[in-house]
Write a protein that holds these residues in place. Structure first.
Motif, PDB file in Angstrom:
ATOM      1  N   ARG A  73      -6.065 -51.058  97.018  1.00 29.06           N
ATOM      2  CA  ARG A  73      -5.879 -52.284  96.234  1.00 29.06           C
ATOM      3  C   ARG A  73      -4.450 -52.801  96.341  1.00 29.06           C
ATOM      4  NH1 ARG A  73      -9.565 -54.091  92.391  1.00 29.06           N
ATOM      5  NH2 ARG A  73     -11.518 -52.950  92.469  1.00 29.06           N
ATOM      6  N   LEU A  74      -3.500 -51.900  96.481  1.00 29.55           N
ATOM      7  CA  LEU A  74      -2.114 -52.321  96.669  1.00 29.55           C
ATOM      8  C   LEU A  74      -1.976 -53.073  97.990  1.00 29.55           C
ATOM      9  CD1 LEU A  74       0.839 -52.224  95.712  1.00 29.55           C
ATOM     10  CD2 LEU A  74       1.061 -50.090  96.982  1.00 29.55           C
ATOM     11  N   GLN A  75      -2.641 -52.576  99.037  1.00 28.08           N
ATOM     12  CA  GLN A  75      -2.544 -53.214 100.347  1.00 28.08           C
ATOM     13  C   GLN A  75      -3.203 -54.579 100.386  1.00 28.08           C
ATOM     14  OE1 GLN A  75      -3.837 -50.676 103.510  1.00 28.08           O
ATOM     15  NE2 GLN A  75      -2.355 -49.076 103.023  1.00 28.08           N
ATOM     16  N   ASP A  76      -4.367 -54.713  99.726  1.00 26.65           N
ATOM     17  CA  ASP A  76      -5.015 -56.024  99.785  1.00 26.65           C
ATOM     18  C   ASP A  76      -4.683 -56.910  98.596  1.00 26.65           C
ATOM     19  OD1 ASP A  76      -6.608 -54.197  98.427  1.00 26.65           O
ATOM     20  OD2 ASP A  76      -8.506 -54.995  99.123  1.00 26.65           O
ATOM     21  N   GLY A  77      -3.733 -56.501  97.762  1.00 29.55           N
ATOM     22  CA  GLY A  77      -3.229 -57.377  96.710  1.00 29.55           C
ATOM     23  C   GLY A  77      -4.118 -57.513  95.483  1.00 29.55           C
ATOM     24  N   THR A  78      -5.033 -56.575  95.272  1.00 26.45           N
ATOM     25  CA  THR A  78      -5.929 -56.673  94.120  1.00 26.45           C
ATOM     26  C   THR A  78      -5.653 -55.581  93.088  1.00 26.45           C
ATOM     27  OG1 THR A  78      -7.615 -55.340  95.245  1.00 26.45           O
ATOM     28  CG2 THR A  78      -7.764 -57.752  95.480  1.00 26.45           C
ATOM     29  N   LEU A  79      -4.448 -55.044  93.097  1.00 24.95           N
ATOM     30  CA  LEU A  79      -4.122 -53.947  92.180  1.00 24.95           C
ATOM     31  C   LEU A  79      -4.191 -54.377  90.723  1.00 24.95           C
ATOM     32  CD1 LEU A  79      -3.200 -51.011  91.895  1.00 24.95           C
ATOM     33  CD2 LEU A  79      -0.850 -51.804  92.047  1.00 24.95           C
ATOM     34  N   LYS A  80      -3.748 -55.591  90.421  1.00 26.37           N
ATOM     35  CA  LYS A  80      -3.748 -56.053  89.035  1.00 26.37           C
ATOM     36  C   LYS A  80      -5.160 -56.202  88.467  1.00 26.37           C
ATOM     37  CE  LYS A  80       0.680 -58.348  88.815  1.00 26.37           C
ATOM     38  NZ  LYS A  80       1.394 -59.594  88.537  1.00 26.37           N
ATOM     39  N   ALA A  81      -6.144 -56.379  89.342  1.00 25.59           N
ATOM     40  CA  ALA A  81      -7.522 -56.550  88.891  1.00 25.59           C
ATOM     41  C   ALA A  81      -8.236 -55.206  88.707  1.00 25.59           C
ATOM     42  CB  ALA A  81      -8.289 -57.411  89.897  1.00 25.59           C
ATOM     43  N   PHE A  82      -7.569 -54.095  88.985  1.00 25.20           N
ATOM     44  CA  PHE A  82      -8.197 -52.781  88.887  1.00 25.20           C
ATOM     45  C   PHE A  82      -8.462 -52.413  87.437  1.00 25.20           C
ATOM     46  CE2 PHE A  82      -7.914 -48.147  88.460  1.00 25.20           C
ATOM     47  CZ  PHE A  82      -8.940 -47.772  89.299  1.00 25.20           C
ATOM     48  N   SER A  83      -9.647 -51.874  87.178  1.00 25.52           N
ATOM     49  CA  SER A  83     -10.023 -51.411  85.845  1.00 25.52           C
ATOM     50  C   SER A  83     -10.348 -49.926  85.923  1.00 25.52           C
ATOM     51  CB  SER A  83     -11.240 -52.183  85.331  1.00 25.52           C
ATOM     52  OG  SER A  83     -11.767 -51.539  84.184  1.00 25.52           O
ATOM     53  N   LEU A  84      -9.533 -49.098  85.288  1.00 28.56           N
ATOM     54  CA  LEU A  84      -9.771 -47.658  85.280  1.00 28.56           C
ATOM     55  C   LEU A  84     -11.077 -47.346  84.564  1.00 28.56           C
ATOM     56  CD1 LEU A  84      -8.850 -44.782  85.924  1.00 28.56           C
ATOM     57  CD2 LEU A  84      -7.572 -44.801  83.765  1.00 28.56           C
ATOM     58  N   GLU A  85     -11.370 -48.072  83.507  1.00 27.52           N
ATOM     59  CA  GLU A  85     -12.606 -47.822  82.761  1.00 27.52           C
ATOM     60  C   GLU A  85     -13.832 -48.058  83.651  1.00 27.52           C
ATOM     61  OE1 GLU A  85     -15.064 -49.381  78.839  1.00 27.52           O
ATOM     62  OE2 GLU A  85     -13.119 -50.248  79.301  1.00 27.52           O
ATOM     63  N   ALA A  86     -13.860 -49.178  84.357  1.00 23.34           N
ATOM     64  CA  ALA A  86     -14.995 -49.475  85.231  1.00 23.34           C
ATOM     65  C   ALA A  86     -15.079 -48.471  86.377  1.00 23.34           C
ATOM     66  CB  ALA A  86     -14.882 -50.892  85.778  1.00 23.34           C
ATOM     67  N   TRP A  87     -13.946 -48.123  86.974  1.00 27.95           N
ATOM     68  CA  TRP A  87     -13.924 -47.177  88.086  1.00 27.95           C
ATOM     69  C   TRP A  87     -14.423 -45.810  87.637  1.00 27.95           C
ATOM     70  CZ3 TRP A  87     -11.367 -42.583  89.001  1.00 27.95           C
ATOM     71  CH2 TRP A  87     -11.387 -42.107  90.310  1.00 27.95           C
ATOM     72  N   LEU A  88     -13.905 -45.341  86.479  1.00 30.69           N
ATOM     73  CA  LEU A  88     -14.288 -44.023  85.980  1.00 30.69           C
ATOM     74  C   LEU A  88     -15.747 -44.001  85.537  1.00 30.69           C
ATOM     75  CD1 LEU A  88     -13.243 -41.194  85.506  1.00 30.69           C
ATOM     76  CD2 LEU A  88     -12.632 -41.884  83.190  1.00 30.69           C
ATOM     77  N   THR A  89     -16.223 -45.085  84.956  1.00 29.04           N
ATOM     78  CA  THR A  89     -17.629 -45.165  84.560  1.00 29.04           C
ATOM     79  C   THR A  89     -18.530 -45.016  85.779  1.00 29.04           C
ATOM     80  OG1 THR A  89     -17.081 -46.570  82.676  1.00 29.04           O
ATOM     81  CG2 THR A  89     -19.357 -46.612  83.442  1.00 29.04           C
ATOM     82  N   THR A  90     -18.184 -45.689  86.862  1.00 28.34           N
ATOM     83  CA  THR A  90     -18.966 -45.575  88.094  1.00 28.34           C
ATOM     84  C   THR A  90     -18.929 -44.148  88.628  1.00 28.34           C
ATOM     85  OG1 THR A  90     -18.457 -47.871  88.626  1.00 28.34           O
ATOM     86  CG2 THR A  90     -19.227 -46.486  90.428  1.00 28.34           C
ATOM     87  N   LYS A  91     -17.749 -43.526  88.624  1.00 26.58           N
ATOM     88  CA  LYS A  91     -17.626 -42.153  89.111  1.00 26.58           C
ATOM     89  C   LYS A  91     -18.472 -41.195  88.280  1.00 26.58           C
ATOM     90  CE  LYS A  91     -14.936 -41.988  92.657  1.00 26.58           C
ATOM     91  NZ  LYS A  91     -15.466 -41.556  93.934  1.00 26.58           N
ATOM     92  N   VAL A  92     -18.384 -41.300  86.962  1.00 26.25           N
ATOM     93  CA  VAL A  92     -19.132 -40.392  86.090  1.00 26.25           C
ATOM     94  C   VAL A  92     -20.636 -40.620  86.240  1.00 26.25           C
ATOM     95  CG1 VAL A  92     -19.601 -39.786  83.683  1.00 26.25           C
ATOM     96  CG2 VAL A  92     -17.250 -40.083  84.443  1.00 26.25           C
ATOM     97  N   GLU A  93     -21.058 -41.880  86.309  1.00 31.75           N
ATOM     98  CA  GLU A  93     -22.492 -42.161  86.431  1.00 31.75           C
ATOM     99  C   GLU A  93     -23.064 -41.655  87.747  1.00 31.75           C
ATOM    100  OE1 GLU A  93     -22.834 -46.365  85.778  1.00 31.75           O
ATOM    101  OE2 GLU A  93     -22.663 -46.152  83.603  1.00 31.75           O
ATOM    102  N   HIS A  94     -22.290 -41.729  88.852  1.00 34.28           N
ATOM    103  CA  HIS A  94     -22.814 -41.323  90.159  1.00 34.28           C
ATOM    104  C   HIS A  94     -22.543 -39.860  90.501  1.00 34.28           C
ATOM    105  CE1 HIS A  94     -22.694 -45.769  90.822  1.00 34.28           C
ATOM    106  NE2 HIS A  94     -23.903 -45.479  91.248  1.00 34.28           N
ATOM    107  N   GLU A  95     -21.419 -39.311  90.055  1.00 33.71           N
ATOM    108  CA  GLU A  95     -21.026 -37.978  90.477  1.00 33.71           C
ATOM    109  C   GLU A  95     -20.820 -37.001  89.329  1.00 33.71           C
ATOM    110  OE1 GLU A  95     -17.562 -38.272  93.018  1.00 33.71           O
ATOM    111  OE2 GLU A  95     -18.309 -40.105  93.946  1.00 33.71           O
ATOM    112  N   GLY A  96     -20.883 -37.465  88.104  1.00 27.64           N
ATOM    113  CA  GLY A  96     -20.572 -36.615  86.962  1.00 27.64           C
ATOM    114  C   GLY A  96     -21.692 -35.684  86.575  1.00 27.64           C
TER     115      GLY A  96
END
Length: 173
Positions: A73-96
Protein backbone atom coordinates in the motif's frame (compact mmCIF):
# COMPACT_ATOMS: atom_id res chain seq x y z
CA UNK A 1 31.40 -27.68 -30.72
CA UNK A 2 29.97 -27.43 -27.25
CA UNK A 3 26.64 -25.64 -27.22
CA UNK A 4 25.10 -24.97 -23.87
CA UNK A 5 21.69 -23.59 -23.39
CA UNK A 6 21.90 -20.18 -21.85
CA UNK A 7 18.84 -18.98 -19.98
CA UNK A 8 17.44 -15.64 -21.05
CA UNK A 9 18.41 -12.66 -18.93
CA UNK A 10 16.01 -11.94 -16.06
CA UNK A 11 13.21 -9.47 -16.61
CA UNK A 12 14.01 -6.21 -14.87
CA UNK A 13 11.38 -4.45 -12.84
CA UNK A 14 11.39 -1.64 -10.34
CA UNK A 15 11.31 -2.53 -6.69
CA UNK A 16 10.73 -0.31 -3.70
CA UNK A 17 14.46 0.43 -3.53
CA UNK A 18 14.66 1.56 -7.17
CA UNK A 19 11.54 3.70 -7.42
CA UNK A 20 12.54 7.36 -7.75
CA UNK A 21 11.56 9.09 -4.54
CA UNK A 22 10.38 5.75 -3.18
CA UNK A 23 11.52 6.36 0.36
CA UNK A 24 8.65 6.51 2.81
CA UNK A 25 7.74 9.88 4.19
CA UNK A 26 7.83 10.49 7.95
CA UNK A 27 4.02 10.56 7.94
CA UNK A 28 3.75 7.16 6.26
CA UNK A 29 6.39 5.69 8.57
CA UNK A 30 4.43 7.01 11.57
CA UNK A 31 1.20 5.55 10.19
CA UNK A 32 2.80 2.16 9.53
CA UNK A 33 4.24 2.14 13.06
CA UNK A 34 0.81 2.96 14.53
CA UNK A 35 -0.87 0.15 12.58
CA UNK A 36 1.80 -2.36 13.61
CA UNK A 37 1.58 -1.25 17.26
CA UNK A 38 -2.21 -1.58 17.18
CA UNK A 39 -1.89 -5.10 15.74
CA UNK A 40 0.65 -6.03 18.43
CA UNK A 41 -1.80 -4.95 21.13
CA UNK A 42 -4.66 -7.04 19.76
CA UNK A 43 -5.27 -10.57 21.04
CA UNK A 44 -5.50 -11.99 17.49
CA UNK A 45 -2.37 -13.59 16.08
CA UNK A 46 -1.74 -15.91 13.18
CA UNK A 47 -0.27 -19.36 13.48
CA UNK A 48 3.47 -19.93 13.57
CA UNK A 49 5.24 -21.11 10.43
CA UNK A 50 7.11 -24.24 11.43
CA UNK A 51 9.64 -25.89 9.14
CA UNK A 52 10.25 -29.63 9.04
CA UNK A 53 12.26 -30.61 12.07
CA UNK A 54 10.27 -28.30 14.36
CA UNK A 55 12.16 -25.11 13.53
CA UNK A 56 9.90 -22.07 13.88
CA UNK A 57 10.61 -19.75 10.97
CA UNK A 58 7.97 -17.13 11.83
CA UNK A 59 6.06 -16.75 15.08
CA UNK A 60 3.09 -14.99 13.46
CA UNK A 61 2.32 -15.34 9.76
CA UNK A 62 -0.37 -12.66 9.99
CA UNK A 63 2.24 -10.16 11.16
CA UNK A 64 4.32 -10.94 8.07
CA UNK A 65 1.23 -10.62 5.87
CA UNK A 66 0.45 -7.27 7.53
CA UNK A 67 3.99 -6.04 6.85
CA UNK A 68 3.65 -7.08 3.20
CA UNK A 69 0.24 -5.42 2.88
CA UNK A 70 1.51 -2.16 4.37
CA UNK A 71 4.56 -2.14 2.08
CA UNK A 72 2.36 -2.80 -0.98
CA UNK A 73 0.00 0.00 0.00
CA UNK A 74 2.93 2.33 0.61
CA UNK A 75 4.20 1.66 -2.92
CA UNK A 76 0.88 2.22 -4.65
CA UNK A 77 -0.08 5.20 -2.49
CA UNK A 78 -3.10 3.68 -0.74
CA UNK A 79 -1.64 3.45 2.77
CA UNK A 80 -3.99 6.08 4.21
CA UNK A 81 -7.00 4.04 3.08
CA UNK A 82 -5.83 0.92 4.98
CA UNK A 83 -8.17 -0.37 7.68
CA UNK A 84 -6.64 -2.72 10.25
CA UNK A 85 -10.11 -3.73 11.43
CA UNK A 86 -11.23 -4.78 7.94
CA UNK A 87 -7.91 -6.53 7.20
CA UNK A 88 -7.92 -8.42 10.52
CA UNK A 89 -11.59 -9.36 10.16
CA UNK A 90 -10.83 -10.92 6.78
CA UNK A 91 -7.82 -12.78 8.19
CA UNK A 92 -9.75 -14.15 11.17
CA UNK A 93 -12.76 -15.15 9.06
CA UNK A 94 -10.62 -17.00 6.47
CA UNK A 95 -7.69 -18.32 8.51
CA UNK A 96 -8.65 -18.01 12.17
CA UNK A 97 -9.55 -20.70 14.65
CA UNK A 98 -13.15 -21.05 15.86
CA UNK A 99 -12.09 -19.46 19.16
CA UNK A 100 -10.61 -16.45 17.34
CA UNK A 101 -13.79 -16.08 15.30
CA UNK A 102 -15.90 -16.10 18.48
CA UNK A 103 -13.54 -13.62 20.18
CA UNK A 104 -13.72 -11.30 17.17
CA UNK A 105 -17.53 -11.36 17.18
CA UNK A 106 -17.52 -10.58 20.92
CA UNK A 107 -15.05 -7.72 20.43
CA UNK A 108 -17.08 -6.21 17.61
CA UNK A 109 -20.27 -6.49 19.71
CA UNK A 110 -18.54 -4.67 22.58
CA UNK A 111 -17.34 -1.94 20.20
CA UNK A 112 -20.86 -1.56 18.78
CA UNK A 113 -22.23 -1.21 22.33
CA UNK A 114 -19.54 1.38 23.10
CA UNK A 115 -21.16 3.61 20.46
CA UNK A 116 -24.23 3.76 22.71
CA UNK A 117 -22.18 4.81 25.74
CA UNK A 118 -23.50 7.89 27.53
CA UNK A 119 -20.79 10.38 28.33
CA UNK A 120 -21.40 11.98 31.70
CA UNK A 121 -18.95 14.84 31.22
CA UNK A 122 -21.68 17.13 29.96
CA UNK A 123 -20.60 16.97 26.34
CA UNK A 124 -22.90 15.36 23.78
CA UNK A 125 -21.86 12.11 22.09
CA UNK A 126 -23.12 13.36 18.74
CA UNK A 127 -22.24 16.87 17.53
CA UNK A 128 -25.39 16.88 15.39
CA UNK A 129 -27.39 17.08 18.62
CA UNK A 130 -25.80 20.49 19.23
CA UNK A 131 -25.83 21.93 15.73
CA UNK A 132 -29.58 22.50 15.54
CA UNK A 133 -30.03 24.03 18.99
CA UNK A 134 -30.90 27.73 19.13
CA UNK A 135 -28.27 30.16 20.34
CA UNK A 136 -28.66 31.19 23.97
CA UNK A 137 -27.47 34.52 25.30
CA UNK A 138 -25.28 34.21 28.36
CA UNK A 139 -25.60 36.83 31.09
CA UNK A 140 -22.36 38.67 31.66
CA UNK A 141 -21.50 40.17 35.03
CA UNK A 142 -21.11 43.93 34.59
CA UNK A 143 -20.46 44.77 38.19
CA UNK A 144 -18.42 42.90 40.78
CA UNK A 145 -20.97 43.77 43.47
CA UNK A 146 -23.27 41.16 41.95
CA UNK A 147 -20.64 38.57 42.81
CA UNK A 148 -19.37 39.72 46.21
CA UNK A 149 -22.65 41.14 47.53
CA UNK A 150 -22.59 43.85 50.21
CA UNK A 151 -19.12 43.01 51.54
CA UNK A 152 -17.07 46.10 52.40
CA UNK A 153 -14.62 47.21 49.77
CA UNK A 154 -11.26 48.70 50.77
CA UNK A 155 -10.99 52.46 50.37
CA UNK A 156 -9.33 53.23 47.10
CA UNK A 157 -8.15 56.65 45.93
CA UNK A 158 -10.73 58.56 43.93
CA UNK A 159 -9.78 58.43 40.23
CA UNK A 160 -11.34 61.88 39.74
CA UNK A 161 -8.99 63.43 42.30
CA UNK A 162 -6.55 65.89 40.66
CA UNK A 163 -3.77 65.33 43.19
CA UNK A 164 -2.91 61.63 43.53
CA UNK A 165 -0.57 62.45 46.42
CA UNK A 166 -3.32 64.19 48.40
CA UNK A 167 -4.10 61.07 50.43
CA UNK A 168 -0.42 60.75 51.31
CA UNK A 169 -0.33 64.37 52.52
CA UNK A 170 -3.50 63.85 54.59
CA UNK A 171 -1.97 60.81 56.25
CA UNK A 172 1.10 62.84 57.26
CA UNK A 173 -0.91 65.51 59.04
Amino acid sequence: MNTQLVPPPPRLSRSFATVPGGLPSPESERLMHQVKAAYANLPFKGRALTLPGGIVAVDDVWRCALDDELEDRLQDGTLKAFSLEAWLTTKVEHEGTPDQKADLRALRDRLDQADDFVDHSGLPNDIMAVVHQPLTEIEVYRDISDVIGDAPVADLPDPDDDDPDADLHRADT
